[in-house]
Motif scaffolding. Structure first.
Motif, PDB file in Angstrom:
ATOM      1  N   GLU A  41     -32.241 -62.828 -68.511  1.00  0.00           N
ATOM      2  CA  GLU A  41     -32.724 -62.053 -67.265  1.00  0.00           C
ATOM      3  C   GLU A  41     -34.137 -61.303 -67.164  1.00  0.00           C
ATOM      4  OE1 GLU A  41     -30.854 -57.523 -69.434  1.00  0.00           O
ATOM      5  OE2 GLU A  41     -28.999 -57.948 -68.197  1.00  0.00           O
ATOM      6  N   LEU A  42     -34.623 -61.693 -67.906  1.00  0.00           N
ATOM      7  CA  LEU A  42     -36.152 -62.041 -68.173  1.00  0.00           C
ATOM      8  C   LEU A  42     -36.304 -63.079 -67.586  1.00  0.00           C
ATOM      9  CD1 LEU A  42     -37.311 -61.373 -71.829  1.00  0.00           C
ATOM     10  CD2 LEU A  42     -38.340 -60.205 -69.332  1.00  0.00           C
ATOM     11  N   ALA A  43     -35.592 -64.284 -67.418  1.00  0.00           N
ATOM     12  CA  ALA A  43     -35.919 -65.209 -66.397  1.00  0.00           C
ATOM     13  C   ALA A  43     -35.834 -65.030 -64.932  1.00  0.00           C
ATOM     14  CB  ALA A  43     -35.364 -66.685 -66.786  1.00  0.00           C
ATOM     15  N   ARG A  44     -35.072 -64.618 -64.783  1.00  0.00           N
ATOM     16  CA  ARG A  44     -34.241 -64.099 -63.444  1.00  0.00           C
ATOM     17  C   ARG A  44     -35.380 -63.631 -62.981  1.00  0.00           C
ATOM     18  NH1 ARG A  44     -28.928 -62.230 -64.699  1.00  0.00           N
ATOM     19  NH2 ARG A  44     -28.295 -64.604 -64.754  1.00  0.00           N
ATOM     20  N   THR A  45     -35.560 -62.146 -64.015  1.00  0.00           N
ATOM     21  CA  THR A  45     -36.845 -61.791 -63.384  1.00  0.00           C
ATOM     22  C   THR A  45     -37.914 -62.096 -63.256  1.00  0.00           C
ATOM     23  OG1 THR A  45     -35.533 -59.956 -64.380  1.00  0.00           O
ATOM     24  CG2 THR A  45     -38.193 -59.190 -63.702  1.00  0.00           C
ATOM     25  N   LEU A  46     -37.998 -62.644 -63.553  1.00  0.00           N
ATOM     26  CA  LEU A  46     -39.151 -63.826 -63.712  1.00  0.00           C
ATOM     27  C   LEU A  46     -39.525 -64.950 -62.409  1.00  0.00           C
ATOM     28  CD1 LEU A  46     -41.133 -63.255 -67.311  1.00  0.00           C
ATOM     29  CD2 LEU A  46     -41.894 -62.192 -65.194  1.00  0.00           C
ATOM     30  N   ASP A  47     -38.522 -65.458 -62.292  1.00  0.00           N
ATOM     31  CA  ASP A  47     -38.036 -66.303 -61.084  1.00  0.00           C
ATOM     32  C   ASP A  47     -38.734 -67.944 -62.157  1.00  0.00           C
ATOM     33  OD1 ASP A  47     -36.718 -67.730 -59.072  1.00  0.00           O
ATOM     34  OD2 ASP A  47     -38.455 -67.861 -58.440  1.00  0.00           O
ATOM     35  N   LEU A  57     -41.161 -65.726 -75.251  1.00  0.00           N
ATOM     36  CA  LEU A  57     -39.993 -65.013 -76.035  1.00  0.00           C
ATOM     37  C   LEU A  57     -40.270 -64.705 -77.410  1.00  0.00           C
ATOM     38  CD1 LEU A  57     -38.280 -62.555 -75.303  1.00  0.00           C
ATOM     39  CD2 LEU A  57     -36.189 -63.842 -75.224  1.00  0.00           C
ATOM     40  N   LYS A  58     -39.809 -65.870 -77.736  1.00  0.00           N
ATOM     41  CA  LYS A  58     -40.086 -66.356 -79.260  1.00  0.00           C
ATOM     42  C   LYS A  58     -41.199 -66.255 -80.415  1.00  0.00           C
ATOM     43  CE  LYS A  58     -38.284 -69.889 -83.287  1.00  0.00           C
ATOM     44  NZ  LYS A  58     -37.103 -70.274 -82.772  1.00  0.00           N
ATOM     45  N   SER A  59     -42.078 -66.150 -79.319  1.00  0.00           N
ATOM     46  CA  SER A  59     -43.992 -65.622 -80.035  1.00  0.00           C
ATOM     47  C   SER A  59     -44.183 -63.965 -80.098  1.00  0.00           C
ATOM     48  CB  SER A  59     -45.048 -65.963 -79.013  1.00  0.00           C
ATOM     49  OG  SER A  59     -44.396 -67.677 -79.319  1.00  0.00           O
ATOM     50  N   LEU A  60     -43.176 -64.085 -79.169  1.00  0.00           N
ATOM     51  CA  LEU A  60     -43.188 -61.692 -78.946  1.00  0.00           C
ATOM     52  C   LEU A  60     -42.650 -61.452 -80.200  1.00  0.00           C
ATOM     53  CD1 LEU A  60     -42.921 -61.002 -75.496  1.00  0.00           C
ATOM     54  CD2 LEU A  60     -44.832 -61.033 -77.103  1.00  0.00           C
ATOM     55  N   LEU A  61     -41.471 -61.961 -80.716  1.00  0.00           N
ATOM     56  CA  LEU A  61     -40.484 -61.882 -81.688  1.00  0.00           C
ATOM     57  C   LEU A  61     -41.249 -62.114 -83.322  1.00  0.00           C
ATOM     58  CD1 LEU A  61     -37.413 -61.046 -82.415  1.00  0.00           C
ATOM     59  CD2 LEU A  61     -36.902 -63.216 -82.698  1.00  0.00           C
ATOM     60  N   THR A  62     -41.858 -63.711 -83.428  1.00  0.00           N
ATOM     61  CA  THR A  62     -42.460 -63.436 -84.214  1.00  0.00           C
ATOM     62  C   THR A  62     -43.332 -62.375 -84.415  1.00  0.00           C
ATOM     63  OG1 THR A  62     -42.221 -66.121 -84.437  1.00  0.00           O
ATOM     64  CG2 THR A  62     -43.856 -65.670 -85.083  1.00  0.00           C
ATOM     65  N   LEU A  63     -44.311 -62.443 -83.255  1.00  0.00           N
ATOM     66  CA  LEU A  63     -45.467 -61.505 -83.692  1.00  0.00           C
ATOM     67  C   LEU A  63     -45.113 -59.897 -83.876  1.00  0.00           C
ATOM     68  CD1 LEU A  63     -47.697 -62.754 -81.244  1.00  0.00           C
ATOM     69  CD2 LEU A  63     -47.838 -62.452 -83.376  1.00  0.00           C
ATOM     70  N   ALA A  64     -43.669 -59.335 -84.078  1.00  0.00           N
ATOM     71  CA  ALA A  64     -43.186 -57.787 -83.752  1.00  0.00           C
ATOM     72  C   ALA A  64     -43.261 -56.992 -82.947  1.00  0.00           C
ATOM     73  CB  ALA A  64     -43.471 -57.706 -85.696  1.00  0.00           C
ATOM     74  N   LEU A  65     -43.532 -57.421 -81.429  1.00  0.00           N
ATOM     75  CA  LEU A  65     -43.898 -56.816 -80.494  1.00  0.00           C
ATOM     76  C   LEU A  65     -42.115 -57.092 -79.812  1.00  0.00           C
ATOM     77  CD1 LEU A  65     -47.096 -58.969 -78.851  1.00  0.00           C
ATOM     78  CD2 LEU A  65     -46.394 -56.462 -80.183  1.00  0.00           C
ATOM     79  N   ILE A  66     -41.282 -57.821 -80.267  1.00  0.00           N
ATOM     80  CA  ILE A  66     -39.877 -57.441 -79.995  1.00  0.00           C
ATOM     81  C   ILE A  66     -39.022 -57.584 -81.334  1.00  0.00           C
ATOM     82  CG2 ILE A  66     -39.846 -58.217 -77.493  1.00  0.00           C
ATOM     83  CD1 ILE A  66     -39.209 -60.293 -78.207  1.00  0.00           C
ATOM     84  N   SER A  67     -38.239 -56.590 -81.307  1.00  0.00           N
ATOM     85  CA  SER A  67     -37.146 -56.539 -82.024  1.00  0.00           C
ATOM     86  C   SER A  67     -35.406 -57.698 -82.029  1.00  0.00           C
ATOM     87  CB  SER A  67     -36.868 -55.440 -83.012  1.00  0.00           C
ATOM     88  OG  SER A  67     -37.893 -55.371 -83.634  1.00  0.00           O
TER      89      SER A  67
END
Length: 128
Positions: A41-47, A57-67
């Protein structure tokens, strides 16, 4: 999204993170109404191709900005936005990119056929 705005966001992303798309991914996550996102969905939203979204996305997960969200019955992996001031910062960067594009010099063709720069309302031609 205009090309100039997109280029400005990506330049800011490179300066902040050394990666072109992380800021755009952050903004898409920040703007998700329910805070729930997935790669497709992110890829589609951002084209963008999913390959351009995976590393940010993996970086955001590593930084605990997302779970990672519980998988349930879904075949897709969902992520939940965690509370952080990083989302407000990303929105600040979006506003800065928009302002930079709105106030950037605009190329125009002068009487001699050469490209000249002028600021909106500057009233003069650039020196040759």
């Amino acid at each position: 999204m205009t090309e100039a705005y997109e280029a400005e966001l990506r330049a800011m992303s490179r300066a902040a993170f050394g990666q072109n798309y992380r800021l755009e991914v952050m903004l898409a996550v920040a703007d998700a109404a329910d805070g729930l996102v997935n790669l497709t969905e992110l890829a589609r939203t951002l084209d963008l191709p999913t390959s351009n979204v995976q590393v940010p996305l993996k970086s955001l997960l590593t930084l605990a900005l997302i779970s990672e969200a519980p998988s349930g019955d879904s075949k897709r992996k969902y992520y939940l936005r965690n509370p952080s001031h990083a989302w407000a910062w990303a929105r600040e960067m979006r506003a800065a990119a928009q302002a930079a594009v709105e106030t950037a010099p605009v190329a125009r063709t002068g009487t001699a056929g050469r490209a000249e720069l002028s600021r909106s309302g500057s009233g003069g031609e650039a020196d040759a």
